[in-house]
Write a protein that holds these residues in place. Sequence first.
Motif, PDB file in Angstrom:
ATOM      1  N   GLN A   1       2.033   1.830  -3.500  1.00  0.00           N
ATOM      2  CA  GLN A   1       0.916   2.344  -4.301  1.00  0.00           C
ATOM      3  C   GLN A   1       0.643   3.806  -3.959  1.00  0.00           C
ATOM      4  O   GLN A   1       0.339   4.615  -4.848  1.00  0.00           O
ATOM      5  CB  GLN A   1      -0.320   1.482  -4.081  1.00  0.00           C
ATOM      6  CG  GLN A   1      -0.178   0.073  -4.652  1.00  0.00           C
ATOM      7  CD  GLN A   1      -1.281  -0.865  -4.211  1.00  0.00           C
ATOM      8  OE1 GLN A   1      -1.906  -0.677  -3.160  1.00  0.00           O
ATOM      9  NE2 GLN A   1      -1.524  -1.906  -4.994  1.00  0.00           N
ATOM     10  N   LYS A   2       0.771   4.154  -2.697  1.00  0.00           N
ATOM     11  CA  LYS A   2       0.570   5.534  -2.268  1.00  0.00           C
ATOM     12  C   LYS A   2       1.603   6.472  -2.897  1.00  0.00           C
ATOM     13  O   LYS A   2       1.292   7.600  -3.289  1.00  0.00           O
ATOM     14  CB  LYS A   2       0.645   5.618  -0.741  1.00  0.00           C
ATOM     15  CG  LYS A   2       0.450   7.025  -0.186  1.00  0.00           C
ATOM     16  CD  LYS A   2       0.556   7.036   1.331  1.00  0.00           C
ATOM     17  CE  LYS A   2       0.439   8.457   1.880  1.00  0.00           C
ATOM     18  NZ  LYS A   2       0.589   8.494   3.363  1.00  0.00           N
TER      19      LYS A   2
ATOM     20  N   LYS B   1       0.831  -1.216   0.000  1.00  0.00           N
ATOM     21  CA  LYS B   1       0.000   0.000   0.000  1.00  0.00           C
ATOM     22  C   LYS B   1       0.858   1.257   0.000  1.00  0.00           C
ATOM     23  O   LYS B   1       0.520   2.263  -0.636  1.00  0.00           O
ATOM     24  CB  LYS B   1      -0.933  -0.009   1.207  1.00  0.00           C
ATOM     25  CG  LYS B   1      -2.024  -1.067   1.130  1.00  0.00           C
ATOM     26  CD  LYS B   1      -2.903  -1.046   2.374  1.00  0.00           C
ATOM     27  CE  LYS B   1      -3.988  -2.114   2.303  1.00  0.00           C
ATOM     28  NZ  LYS B   1      -4.814  -2.145   3.528  1.00  0.00           N
TER      29      LYS B   1
END
Length: 335
Positions: free
Chosen positions: A155-156, A152
């Motif tokens: 992806q951030k 995550k």
Amino acid sequence: MDLRPIIPTQKTLYNKLATHVIQSWQWGEFRKSLGLALLRYGLYRDKKLKKVFQLTLHKIPFTNQYAGYLPKGPLPDKDLAEALKKIGKENNCAFIKIEPDITIANGQLKIDNSFHKSPKPLFTKYNFVLSLTKSEEELLKNMHSKTRYNIKVAQKYQVKVEERVDDQAFEIYLKLYFETTYRQGYHGHNEEYHKKVWQTLKDAGMARLLIAYYRNQPLTAWMLLNFKDTIYYPYGGSTRNHPEVMANNLVAWEAIKLGKKLKLKKFDMWGGLGPNANPKDPWFGFHKFKQGYGGTLVEYIGTYDLVFNWPLYWAFTAIDKLTPLKVFLLKWISR
């Protein structure tokens, strides 16, 4: 069983019976492209082909004899023992090293007593294998929470992962691979090796690259191989730049998704430490990284040698205890 050489017209049948990418016809062609002597055989029963395997021959320095190497092949049972005895004698081998693609989960296995437990493995005894039959949601759920979090994070940061098969991508991969081997202090394969394996398997539709970019800078590159129902992660490299964006974690997740896209059933991560891995082991970081994806830690039956010339075998094995020569030995038999 009846031992016979495999001929080119049997390529499709051979691959149907081969169980690992290293035993595939295409991998054999790659090994031949390096100038190695490669032998392919089949074991027949009642005129029907039952087992196949290929091995390479390596000239032992300062002698007129050879070492055979048969990685990820069949069970070392009586049939294989008799076949390799014939092959070894015909090809002036001092010994033949085998590392079967057989796990102890297969239960009680009868290993022929002709084989000697090897003091020198080349492949790891353990490996992480992840089933790709679950949904993406289930796969994410089964990961370690820190691994899920790192994906995550990547992806951030808008890390982008590209699947590529072009020459420019391969040059990026090479740069990152050798940067990593230098940084980690281990002896990887040379540039010719990587170029040959890439070209041979890419042309067969069995190799592709995943490259992670952050702000247009390549941070991580993996070479992935596919054979039958499995995607393999044998080689990769990364830079030290921007560790905060967790590019490695996203590449691994994209490799899993690629395997599913190709409708494959397993992700073979090429190796790991044992169930009680020592945090001080130099490979512990790689082990922990792979462990985070929720795969099963499998244990193989190990490495065995079929010995024809014991004095030369023990002299050769003793080289492993001498560090400068050990590096030479590893490069020699695994090139």
